[in-house]
Structure formats: C-alpha cells, structure tokens
Design a protein around this motif. Structure first.
Motif, PDB file in Angstrom:
ATOM      1  N   GLU A  28       0.819  -1.202   0.000  1.00  0.00           N
ATOM      2  CA  GLU A  28       0.000   0.000   0.000  1.00  0.00           C
ATOM      3  C   GLU A  28       0.862   1.266   0.000  1.00  0.00           C
ATOM      4  OE1 GLU A  28      -0.446  -2.610   2.115  1.00  0.00           O
ATOM      5  OE2 GLU A  28      -2.263  -3.411   1.193  1.00  0.00           O
ATOM      6  N   THR A  86     -10.039   5.331  -0.741  1.00  0.00           N
ATOM      7  CA  THR A  86     -11.292   5.005  -0.063  1.00  0.00           C
ATOM      8  C   THR A  86     -11.088   4.076   1.123  1.00  0.00           C
ATOM      9  OG1 THR A  86     -11.738   3.162  -1.565  1.00  0.00           O
ATOM     10  CG2 THR A  86     -12.672   5.335  -2.140  1.00  0.00           C
ATOM     11  N   ASP A  87      -9.943   3.356   1.160  1.00  0.00           N
ATOM     12  CA  ASP A  87      -9.658   2.474   2.297  1.00  0.00           C
ATOM     13  C   ASP A  87      -8.149   2.226   2.382  1.00  0.00           C
ATOM     14  OD1 ASP A  87      -8.968   0.452   0.421  1.00  0.00           O
ATOM     15  OD2 ASP A  87     -10.969  -0.410   0.504  1.00  0.00           O
ATOM     16  N   ASP A  88      -7.747   1.392   3.312  1.00  0.00           N
ATOM     17  CA  ASP A  88      -6.319   1.144   3.544  1.00  0.00           C
ATOM     18  C   ASP A  88      -5.625   0.328   2.459  1.00  0.00           C
ATOM     19  OD1 ASP A  88      -6.397   2.595   5.870  1.00  0.00           O
ATOM     20  OD2 ASP A  88      -6.703   0.843   7.152  1.00  0.00           O
ATOM     21  N   SER A  89      -6.387  -0.278   1.555  1.00  0.00           N
ATOM     22  CA  SER A  89      -5.752  -1.067   0.494  1.00  0.00           C
ATOM     23  C   SER A  89      -5.117  -0.175  -0.581  1.00  0.00           C
ATOM     24  CB  SER A  89      -6.758  -2.017  -0.158  1.00  0.00           C
ATOM     25  OG  SER A  89      -7.698  -1.282  -0.936  1.00  0.00           O
TER      26      SER A  89
END
Length: 140
Positions: A28, A86-89
């Motif tokens: 990431e 939008t997220d940690d990925s």
C-alpha cells in the motif's frame, strides 16, 4: 607495506560500520509512492474495449499526497482536484467530484486506471469525453 596496512585498516573500518536497516515498505505504501512520484503520460485508452486514445491524446496526470493536476484532461480529468484513497488497500481513489477511480496497476513505470464515465460530451466540434468504462494506461 605501509600502504597495504592502511588499506586493511580502511577496509576493516568500513566493514565494521553499523548498517542502518531500511524498513520494508508495504504494498500500500509503495502504491502511494509510485502514484505520486512524477508525471504520468497517456499511452492508451480503451472505452468499453474500443481504442479511444486519440480522443484523450496528450493527457498527463500528476498526483500529490491529496491533489492532482491534469494537462489535456478534457472533461473527464479536470485541470485540478483533490483525491483520497477510499480504504487502507490504496486501490480506489475518490476524487472531489465523487468519481471513483480504480488503480489496476501502479509501478514505478506503469499506471493503469479504470473508471466509469456516464456522459459523452462534445465541445467546439470535438469529442471531449466518451461515456463508458474507461481503462487509462500511463507511463513515465
């Protein structure tokens, strides 16, 4: 003989220096670094599987930590905007206009983005955006 002794001392002191470990970056973190390092230049665009590179010719994108700029982005890539993952990925970007852009590939030399654009538009006799599922392929 003296020069040999000096050489041995130098080599010994270099090898005894403590090595600093560089922490391994997560996938990431690498994705974010590769995305924001330098200018991305369009190589190819497909819309619903059809080559539409000519419509978006000369498109360039630059991403910083939370904003982007485009050159020749037409309607689909505004000249400036903000974005966030939008997220940690770190695989989907939400632009400030609400559009979701999926990062399919990002390496130091390649960026492939996918997005769904809902309306076609024509300005001054030229097509400036085509409705459909877009796959943008960029290189450095």
């Amino acid at each position: 003989m003296l020069s040999m002794a000096i050489l041995i001392l130098i080599v010994g002191s270099i090898s005894s220096c403590e090595k600093k470990e560089i922490p391994d970056l997560t996938e990431e973190q690498l994705r974010r670094i590769n995305l924001t390092t330098s200018t991305w230049r369009l190589e190819r665009v497909t819309v619903d599987g059809m080559n539409q590179t000519e419509v978006y010719r000369d498109l360039q994108l630059n991403f910083s930590a939370s904003s982007f700029t485009s050159t020749n982005g037409r309607v689909i890539w505004p000249e400036t905007g903000t974005w966030e993952f939008t997220d940690d990925s770190n695989t989907v970007i939400r632009r400030d206009d609400g559009l979701l852009v999926t990062i399919q590939v990002v390496t130091s030399n390649s960026l492939i983005l996918a997005l769904a654009w809902e309306s076609g538009s024509i300005t001054t006799g030229r097509v400036s955006a085509i409705a459909g599922n877009h796959i943008f392929e960029f290189g450095r």
